[in-house]
Design a protein around this motif. Structure first.
Motif, mmCIF file in Angstrom:
data_model
loop_
_atom_site.group_PDB
_atom_site.id
_atom_site.type_symbol
_atom_site.label_atom_id
_atom_site.label_comp_id
_atom_site.label_asym_id
_atom_site.label_seq_id
_atom_site.Cartn_x
_atom_site.Cartn_y
_atom_site.Cartn_z
ATOM 1 N N LEU A 1 -12.905 -68.003 27.969
ATOM 2 C CA LEU A 1 -14.309 -67.649 27.800
ATOM 3 C C LEU A 1 -14.746 -66.758 28.960
ATOM 4 O O LEU A 1 -14.378 -66.995 30.111
ATOM 5 N N PRO A 2 -15.535 -65.719 28.673
ATOM 6 C CA PRO A 2 -15.988 -64.824 29.745
ATOM 7 C C PRO A 2 -17.060 -65.467 30.613
ATOM 8 O O PRO A 2 -17.898 -66.246 30.132
ATOM 9 N N GLY A 3 -17.030 -65.143 31.899
ATOM 10 C CA GLY A 3 -18.033 -65.625 32.835
ATOM 11 C C GLY A 3 -18.900 -64.497 33.344
ATOM 12 O O GLY A 3 -18.778 -63.343 32.889
ATOM 13 N N PRO A 4 -19.772 -64.762 34.323
ATOM 14 C CA PRO A 4 -20.684 -63.729 34.845
ATOM 15 C C PRO A 4 -19.978 -62.485 35.365
ATOM 16 O O PRO A 4 -20.420 -61.355 35.122
ATOM 17 N N LYS A 5 -18.865 -62.662 36.093
ATOM 18 C CA LYS A 5 -18.170 -61.484 36.653
ATOM 19 C C LYS A 5 -17.570 -60.615 35.553
ATOM 20 O O LYS A 5 -17.477 -59.391 35.689
ATOM 21 N N HIS A 6 -17.146 -61.271 34.458
ATOM 22 C CA HIS A 6 -16.585 -60.508 33.344
ATOM 23 C C HIS A 6 -17.677 -59.705 32.646
ATOM 24 O O HIS A 6 -17.458 -58.560 32.237
ATOM 25 N N TYR A 7 -18.866 -60.289 32.530
ATOM 26 C CA TYR A 7 -19.975 -59.555 31.921
ATOM 27 C C TYR A 7 -20.454 -58.425 32.827
ATOM 28 O O TYR A 7 -20.888 -57.372 32.336
ATOM 29 N N LEU A 8 -20.366 -58.630 34.141
ATOM 30 C CA LEU A 8 -20.743 -57.557 35.062
ATOM 31 C C LEU A 8 -19.843 -56.335 34.869
ATOM 32 O O LEU A 8 -20.314 -55.197 34.792
ATOM 33 N N GLU A 9 -18.553 -56.580 34.779
ATOM 34 C CA GLU A 9 -17.623 -55.457 34.561
ATOM 35 C C GLU A 9 -17.822 -54.856 33.180
ATOM 36 O O GLU A 9 -17.734 -53.630 33.011
ATOM 37 N N ALA A 10 -18.078 -55.707 32.207
ATOM 38 C CA ALA A 10 -18.306 -55.212 30.854
ATOM 39 C C ALA A 10 -19.525 -54.298 30.808
ATOM 40 O O ALA A 10 -19.512 -53.248 30.141
ATOM 41 N N GLU A 11 -20.586 -54.670 31.509
ATOM 42 C CA GLU A 11 -21.789 -53.828 31.545
ATOM 43 C C GLU A 11 -21.500 -52.476 32.171
ATOM 44 O O GLU A 11 -22.002 -51.437 31.727
ATOM 45 N N SER A 12 -20.680 -52.457 33.231
ATOM 46 C CA SER A 12 -20.360 -51.196 33.903
ATOM 47 C C SER A 12 -19.483 -50.285 33.046
ATOM 48 O O SER A 12 -19.525 -49.060 33.191
ATOM 49 N N LEU A 13 -18.697 -50.870 32.146
ATOM 50 C CA LEU A 13 -17.809 -50.087 31.267
ATOM 51 C C LEU A 13 -18.464 -49.715 29.938
ATOM 52 O O LEU A 13 -17.986 -48.816 29.246
ATOM 53 N N SER A 14 -19.511 -50.426 29.573
ATOM 54 C CA SER A 14 -20.136 -50.244 28.273
ATOM 55 C C SER A 14 -20.599 -48.801 28.084
ATOM 56 O O SER A 14 -21.095 -48.160 29.011
ATOM 57 N N LEU A 15 -20.438 -48.326 26.875
ATOM 58 C CA LEU A 15 -20.859 -46.948 26.563
ATOM 59 C C LEU A 15 -22.358 -46.766 26.767
ATOM 60 O O LEU A 15 -22.826 -45.686 27.109
ATOM 61 N N ASP A 16 -23.122 -47.856 26.580
ATOM 62 C CA ASP A 16 -24.573 -47.763 26.761
ATOM 63 C C ASP A 16 -24.947 -47.417 28.196
ATOM 64 O O ASP A 16 -26.019 -46.857 28.444
ATOM 65 N N SER A 17 -24.096 -47.756 29.142
ATOM 66 C CA SER A 17 -24.432 -47.544 30.547
ATOM 67 C C SER A 17 -24.386 -46.083 30.962
ATOM 68 O O SER A 17 -24.917 -45.712 32.011
ATOM 69 N N VAL A 18 -23.743 -45.249 30.147
ATOM 70 C CA VAL A 18 -23.637 -43.835 30.524
ATOM 71 C C VAL A 18 -24.495 -42.940 29.631
ATOM 72 O O VAL A 18 -24.467 -41.730 29.743
ATOM 73 N N LEU A 19 -25.246 -43.546 28.723
ATOM 74 C CA LEU A 19 -26.104 -42.751 27.831
ATOM 75 C C LEU A 19 -27.474 -42.521 28.473
ATOM 76 O O LEU A 19 -27.973 -43.352 29.197
#
Length: 422
Positions: free
Chosen positions: A404-422
């Motif tokens: 199961l993903p934890g906070p640090k995994h979601y932090l990295e996911a947010e930084s990689l998400s396509l939404d973060s560069v739009l």
């Protein structure tokens, strides 16, 4: 002279071969080759007549052909030619009755009696192996289902004397020595681990290299995946890949060529890339209808096509790689370049989860491959989250060996998400 004989042929529909029982009856009466319960048989009649005569056999004066079940096609599938010819020759006593028993005939005859099987030989071999029949066809260089017994005949003359052979298991290419010299980036590892679509936004990232790296990190295909890949390539008549496939959508390619369709219904690029990687070049140049169709495919992992004669479902479980910067000319103005990139990025959101803007290599091949195989073991048959950030976080957590993903995994996911560069 009268007589009857029954044999089995095969035809292709979608990615599968289906059996058809062919019955030939030699009758007294006016000359002719009559076909019951099917569409227009004119072309099939001429091919079979000429092939029998060119092979040195005698064509009976009056023959009646029937199919069980009755074929609902406007034109009889050409791959049934060989079965029709075999039934006629057995009914007229020119070949032994044993030549029609427990044999699956698959092939088209030309006017010179040559046998061809341009599409679907693998699918026919799968049907023969499952039903315990001996496949009779012209193999050429196609891959056949392992364990299938077959006879390879080049012309109708060889129908009764061809030796029986057995298809051997296929050995995929092993290029681990090549990849052992390469280094892999974090983005490539995450994309391979979660089968995540990626948008290439960095100009220093080569989309083809990225695609090859993602393919190299994926675990070896199992028997089910090989079966899907071989079936798809077989029905379109192209050589099967030696490893997980990499395909590319080219500018100007039609929607049926990308998604699948046409008559007969054939798979498109998304199905040919299933199990591997599909590169979407010039995504801003694709029509909105094509992008919407690709989005449905990315969400469903399959292609569904409805026709009057039935519905078809093709696999499309591939990693989408969209190159956002690949088609921007060097002399394009800054304003036009920004507009093109914005358009490409908005369309990439439908098929991509993560944005790759650097190619910093941090893992050796053995490290990266081991991490991906561990992640696939954790993610096996787990439901695919609806939100992109959840999909990314799940993949990142699996790379760390966490279910199961934890906070640090979601932090990295947010930084990689396509939404973060739009």
């Amino acid at each position: 002279m009268t007589g009857t004989a029954t044999t089995t042929g095969a035809y292709i529909s979608g990615l599968d071969a289906f059996p058809a029982t062919v019955r030939a009856s030699i009758e007294d009466g006016l000359p002719g080759l009559f076909v019951e319960g099917s569409g227009n048989p004119t072309e099939m009649r001429e091919r079979v007549r000429c092939a029998i005569r060119m092979s040195g056999f005698a064509m009976p004066e009056r023959v009646r052909i029937s199919f069980v079940p009755s074929l609902g096609f406007s034109t009889i599938p050409a791959t049934l030619d060989l079965a029709v010819a075999a039934a006629i020759l057995a009914a007229s006593g020119q070949i032994a009755p044993e030549c029609c028993q427990k044999r699956l005939y698959f092939g088209t005859l030309d006017l010179a009696s040559q046998v061809t099987a341009r599409r679907g030989a693998y699918c026919a071999s799968k049907l023969a192996a499952e039903t315990g029949h001996l496949l009779v066809t012209h193999v050429r260089a196609e891959r056949l289902r392992a364990g299938c017994d077959y006879c390879d005949i080049r012309s109708l003359k060889e129908i009764a004397g061809a030796p029986v052979m057995r298809a051997e298991p296929f050995a995929p290419a092993d290029d681990s020595d090549v990849w052992a010299k390469e280094l892999f980036s974090r983005g490539e590892v995450i994309a391979a681990a979660g089968k995540l679509g990626a948008a290439i936004v960095g100009e220093d990232v080569n989309s083809l290299t990225f695609s090859r790296h993602v393919r190299a990190l994926m675990p070896a295909m199992d028997e089910t995946e090989w079966d899907r890949v071989n079936s798809a390539y077989s029905v379109i008549g192209e050589p099967e890949p030696m490893d997980r496939p990499i395909c590319k959508i080219k500018r100007g390619e039609s929607l049926p060529g990308i998604i699948g369709g046409g008559l007969p219904v054939l798979p498109g690029e998304v199905t040919l890339a299933s199990g591997g990687v599909l590169m979407v070049g010039d995504i801003a140049m694709l029509s909105s209808a094509t992008v919407s169709a690709l989005k449905r495919v990315a969400d469903d992992g399959c292609v569904r096509i409805a026709r009057v004669n039935g519905s078809y479902e093709f696999p499309a479980d591939c990693v989408f790689i969209a190159d956002v910067n690949g088609a921007i000319p060097e002399d394009m103005s800054e304003e036009s370049s920004r507009a093109y990139r914005d358009k490409a990025m908005s369309r990439a959101r439908g098929i991509a989860d993560i944005a790759i803007d650097s190619n910093d290599a941090v893992y050796t091949y053995d490290q990266a491959r081991g991490m991906v195989e561990t992640a696939w073991g954790i993610l096996f048959e787990r439901p695919r989250p609806v939100k992109a950030v959840d999909r990314i976080a799940q993949a990142v957590a699996a790379l760390d060996g966490c279910k199961l993903p934890g906070p640090k995994h979601y932090l990295e996911a947010e930084s990689l998400s396509l939404d973060s560069v739009l």
